[in-house]
Design a protein around this motif. Structure first.
Motif, PDB file in Angstrom:
ATOM      1  N   THR A  29      29.738  11.126  22.546  1.00 58.84           N
ATOM      2  CA  THR A  29      28.645  10.659  21.692  1.00 58.84           C
ATOM      3  C   THR A  29      27.444  11.581  21.697  1.00 58.84           C
ATOM      4  O   THR A  29      26.632  11.531  20.778  1.00 58.84           O
ATOM      5  CB  THR A  29      28.163   9.269  22.126  1.00 58.84           C
ATOM      6  OG1 THR A  29      27.629   9.356  23.445  1.00 58.84           O
ATOM      7  CG2 THR A  29      29.282   8.254  22.062  1.00 58.84           C
ATOM      8  N   ASP A  33      23.652   7.074  18.611  1.00 57.38           N
ATOM      9  CA  ASP A  33      23.863   5.638  18.442  1.00 57.38           C
ATOM     10  C   ASP A  33      25.349   5.367  18.256  1.00 57.38           C
ATOM     11  O   ASP A  33      26.044   6.125  17.579  1.00 57.38           O
ATOM     12  CB  ASP A  33      23.104   5.121  17.225  1.00 57.38           C
ATOM     13  CG  ASP A  33      21.598   5.184  17.419  1.00 57.38           C
ATOM     14  OD1 ASP A  33      21.145   5.374  18.560  1.00 57.38           O
ATOM     15  OD2 ASP A  33      20.874   5.031  16.424  1.00 57.38           O
ATOM     16  N   VAL A  34      25.804   4.287  18.865  1.00 57.44           N
ATOM     17  CA  VAL A  34      27.221   3.949  18.832  1.00 57.44           C
ATOM     18  C   VAL A  34      27.386   2.463  18.586  1.00 57.44           C
ATOM     19  O   VAL A  34      26.626   1.648  19.108  1.00 57.44           O
ATOM     20  CB  VAL A  34      27.905   4.291  20.181  1.00 57.44           C
ATOM     21  CG1 VAL A  34      29.362   3.888  20.170  1.00 57.44           C
ATOM     22  CG2 VAL A  34      27.756   5.755  20.514  1.00 57.44           C
ATOM     23  N   LYS A  56      24.501   1.217  26.808  1.00 59.03           N
ATOM     24  CA  LYS A  56      23.438   0.562  26.043  1.00 59.03           C
ATOM     25  C   LYS A  56      22.115   0.521  26.818  1.00 59.03           C
ATOM     26  O   LYS A  56      21.046   0.550  26.213  1.00 59.03           O
ATOM     27  CB  LYS A  56      23.898  -0.848  25.661  1.00 59.03           C
ATOM     28  CG  LYS A  56      23.003  -1.518  24.690  1.00 59.03           C
ATOM     29  CD  LYS A  56      23.582  -2.831  24.234  1.00 59.03           C
ATOM     30  CE  LYS A  56      22.509  -3.538  23.446  1.00 59.03           C
ATOM     31  NZ  LYS A  56      23.006  -4.590  22.645  1.00 59.03           N
ATOM     32  N   HIS A  59      20.785   3.825  26.074  1.00 59.01           N
ATOM     33  CA  HIS A  59      20.721   4.067  24.629  1.00 59.01           C
ATOM     34  C   HIS A  59      20.602   2.716  23.927  1.00 59.01           C
ATOM     35  O   HIS A  59      21.589   2.174  23.431  1.00 59.01           O
ATOM     36  CB  HIS A  59      21.975   4.811  24.160  1.00 59.01           C
ATOM     37  CG  HIS A  59      22.283   6.028  24.965  1.00 59.01           C
ATOM     38  ND1 HIS A  59      21.626   7.219  24.792  1.00 59.01           N
ATOM     39  CD2 HIS A  59      23.167   6.233  25.984  1.00 59.01           C
ATOM     40  CE1 HIS A  59      22.100   8.116  25.654  1.00 59.01           C
ATOM     41  NE2 HIS A  59      23.028   7.529  26.381  1.00 59.01           N
ATOM     42  N   ALA A  62      22.526   1.346  20.784  1.00 56.82           N
ATOM     43  CA  ALA A  62      23.975   1.109  20.800  1.00 56.82           C
ATOM     44  C   ALA A  62      24.218  -0.382  20.613  1.00 56.82           C
ATOM     45  O   ALA A  62      23.400  -1.213  21.006  1.00 56.82           O
ATOM     46  CB  ALA A  62      24.576   1.596  22.114  1.00 56.82           C
TER      47      ALA A  62
END
Length: 153
Positions: A29, A33-34, A56, A59, A62
């Motif tokens: 990644t 953002d995922v 998360k 990030h 996410a």
């Protein structure tokens, strides 16, 4: 980016496996953002969920998305827990799919949506194996985390 996971429900994992998967997620990644598409049906899914949670934390954009194969009593009985643990519940349109094929069809849908697939597959049978074959057939980039000498065929 969408990442999904497939692995054997009976997988026994360690803190080392969790650390390795989280490192692989960060590598793929690059901190972007995922949306994590998660199934939630066994030990490997628990590992994937734990790693998504940890990602998360670092990030916050996410998202953890529970992709359910069913809109029925099973989901109703677990809805409070799922809503607490995940950012969203997503149901692919599987109304026409017989219940015994719902998980397989949901898995195929997840592969189609994914930009990357992580798996833990060490057999040549079962739902996780079939999902990984489906990913390979559809040219989805994937990593099989099983550390043995294992090839798909």
């Amino acid at each position: 980016m969408v990442i999904t996971f497939f692995g054997h429900s009976s997988t026994i994992y360690s803190d080392i496996d969790e650390k390795r998967l989280l490192e692989q997620i960060e590598k793929i990644t690059k901190g972007d953002d995922v949306d994590f598409y998660l199934g939630g049906y066994g030990n490997f899914d628990a590992l994937a969920k734990n790693c998504a949670k940890q990602y998360k934390i670092c990030h916050p954009n996410a998202r953890m998305i529970f992709v359910t194969p069913y809109l029925n009593k099973w989901l109703d009985e677990r809805k409070d827990y799922i809503e607490k643990e995940y950012d969203e519940i997503l149901y692919p349109e599987l109304e026409q799919t017989p219940l015994k094929f719902a998980i397989s069809k949901r898995n195929e849908w997840m592969v189609k949506q994914a930009d990357y697939v992580f798996a833990y597959v060490n057999t040549h049978y079962g739902g996780a194996y079939n999902a990984l074959l489906y990913a390979a057939k559809h040219n989805k980039p994937y990593t099989n985390l099983y550390s043995g000498n294992y090839e798909l065929y």
